[in-house]
Motif scaffolding. Structure first.
Motif, mmCIF file in Angstrom:
data_model
loop_
_atom_site.group_PDB
_atom_site.id
_atom_site.type_symbol
_atom_site.label_atom_id
_atom_site.label_comp_id
_atom_site.label_asym_id
_atom_site.label_seq_id
_atom_site.Cartn_x
_atom_site.Cartn_y
_atom_site.Cartn_z
ATOM 1 N N ASP A 114 0.823 -1.215 0.000
ATOM 2 C CA ASP A 114 0.000 0.000 0.000
ATOM 3 C C ASP A 114 0.857 1.265 0.000
ATOM 4 O O ASP A 114 0.368 2.347 0.334
ATOM 5 N N PHE A 115 2.144 1.119 -0.365
ATOM 6 C CA PHE A 115 3.101 2.227 -0.460
ATOM 7 C C PHE A 115 3.333 2.927 0.889
ATOM 8 O O PHE A 115 3.614 4.127 0.932
ATOM 9 N N SER A 116 3.201 2.156 1.956
ATOM 10 C CA SER A 116 3.553 2.663 3.283
ATOM 11 C C SER A 116 4.878 2.029 3.711
ATOM 12 O O SER A 116 5.216 0.911 3.311
ATOM 13 N N LEU A 117 5.627 2.768 4.506
ATOM 14 C CA LEU A 117 6.940 2.327 4.951
ATOM 15 C C LEU A 117 6.823 1.731 6.342
ATOM 16 O O LEU A 117 6.400 2.402 7.291
ATOM 17 N N ASN A 118 7.184 0.471 6.472
ATOM 18 C CA ASN A 118 7.166 -0.225 7.751
ATOM 19 C C ASN A 118 8.588 -0.196 8.342
ATOM 20 O O ASN A 118 9.547 -0.644 7.701
ATOM 21 N N VAL A 181 4.433 7.147 2.547
ATOM 22 C CA VAL A 181 5.490 7.949 1.939
ATOM 23 C C VAL A 181 5.119 8.208 0.478
ATOM 24 O O VAL A 181 4.607 7.336 -0.227
ATOM 25 N N GLY A 182 5.396 9.431 0.042
ATOM 26 C CA GLY A 182 5.148 9.784 -1.343
ATOM 27 C C GLY A 182 6.368 9.505 -2.211
ATOM 28 O O GLY A 182 7.427 9.072 -1.740
ATOM 29 N N SER A 183 6.221 9.765 -3.480
ATOM 30 C CA SER A 183 7.307 9.492 -4.412
ATOM 31 C C SER A 183 8.514 10.398 -4.145
ATOM 32 O O SER A 183 9.666 9.967 -4.258
ATOM 33 N N ALA A 184 8.265 11.646 -3.734
ATOM 34 C CA ALA A 184 9.372 12.566 -3.466
ATOM 35 C C ALA A 184 10.199 12.091 -2.281
ATOM 36 O O ALA A 184 11.445 12.130 -2.315
ATOM 37 N N LEU A 185 9.536 11.609 -1.235
ATOM 38 C CA LEU A 185 10.261 11.123 -0.068
ATOM 39 C C LEU A 185 11.028 9.840 -0.398
ATOM 40 O O LEU A 185 12.154 9.633 0.078
ATOM 41 N N GLN A 186 10.440 8.976 -1.204
ATOM 42 C CA GLN A 186 11.140 7.740 -1.603
ATOM 43 C C GLN A 186 12.405 8.080 -2.399
ATOM 44 O O GLN A 186 13.464 7.475 -2.180
ATOM 45 N N GLU A 187 12.304 9.035 -3.311
ATOM 46 C CA GLU A 187 13.483 9.409 -4.104
ATOM 47 C C GLU A 187 14.573 10.017 -3.217
ATOM 48 O O GLU A 187 15.765 9.722 -3.387
#
Length: 252
Positions: A114-118, A181-187
């Motif tokens: 779900d694109f959440s960071l565990n 987390v959004g795409s900007a934070l992942q990058e």
């Protein structure tokens, strides 16, 4: 030539000349007229204890004395408290405890479907109390939060414990969290992992009771802001702390 003399003329010449008396006695009938006092007469003012100006002056003096007494008492109290504080400081020689995050152990750090960071992290903290006559009691309502560039990755609590004087205590803190987390934070996270420098901000807040000898004082809230830079957040691998900076704050 007639040298005769008249007895009546001789008697008249012996009468004293007319003059004006200095004082005149007046009867009741004469006082009914319009008489004025002589111009040289003075009318001194009479003393009146009920005069408004005298009353305001006496009341003002009373207020001034009361204010002076209050200021003297306040000044004496400040002097006494200052002397007592100096005696306590000279006797106990208090020092600020030293806290260090010794190590990080990452148990889980992955992005879910779900694109959440565990995130699951264990932090090892060392508390050093260098005081010879002062101890500390840490309460239950504490918090530990790990942030990455304004986003909370995980959180937890410190254990409640008592630390005596001249003591070093090491304990572990389990931290867990699940953050979207959004795409900007992942990058940004991928770029920092590739560079081997990941900035983290660890904020610790804990209620602490200072114990002087065997007498506990009032409870305060101690805050620690620790800025860390680690080389990796890979699970089950040793993590090196490249740099650290600690800021302390106490609120009553």
């Amino acid at each position: 030539m007639d040298y005769g003399y008249n007895k009546d003329n001789v008697q008249a010449s012996n009468d004293p000349p007319p003059y004006h008396p200095k004082y005149v006695m007046l009867n009741n009938e004469q006082t009914t007229g319009n008489l004025r006092p002589p111009p040289q007469r003075r009318n001194p003012p009479r003393y009146n204890s009920q005069h408004p100006s005298l009353q305001s002056s006496s009341s003002g003096n009373g207020c001034l004395k009361c204010i002076c007494c209050c200021y003297c008492c306040l000044f004496s109290l400040i002097v006494i408290l200052t002397i007592v504080a100096y005696i306590l400081y000279a006797s106990f020689k208090p020092e600020v405890p030293i806290y260090n995050i010794e190590n990080f152990q990452v148990n889980s750090f992955k992005i879910l479907l779900d694109f959440s960071l565990n995130t699951e992290v264990t932090a090892f903290v060392k508390a050093d109390n260098p005081n010879s006559h002062i101890g500390f009691k840490y309460g239950k309502d504490s918090s530990v939060i790990v942030n990455y560039k304004g986003t909370t990755l995980c959180s937890g609590k410190l254990p409640a414990f008592s630390q005596p004087n001249d003591n070093i205590t090491t304990f572990s803190v389990g931290l867990r969290g699940q953050t979207e987390v959004g795409s900007a934070l992942q990058e940004s996270l991928m770029a920092d992992k590739k560079a081997g420098k990941i900035p983290l901000l660890v904020t610790i807040k804990a209620p602490v009771v200072v114990v002087l000898g065997s007498f506990p004082l009032r409870e305060v809230v101690a805050s620690i802001h620790c800025s860390l830079v680690v080389d990796s957040l890979a699970p089950d691998k040793p993590i090196n702390i490249l740099s650290s900076k600690y800021d302390y704050d106490v609120s009553f």
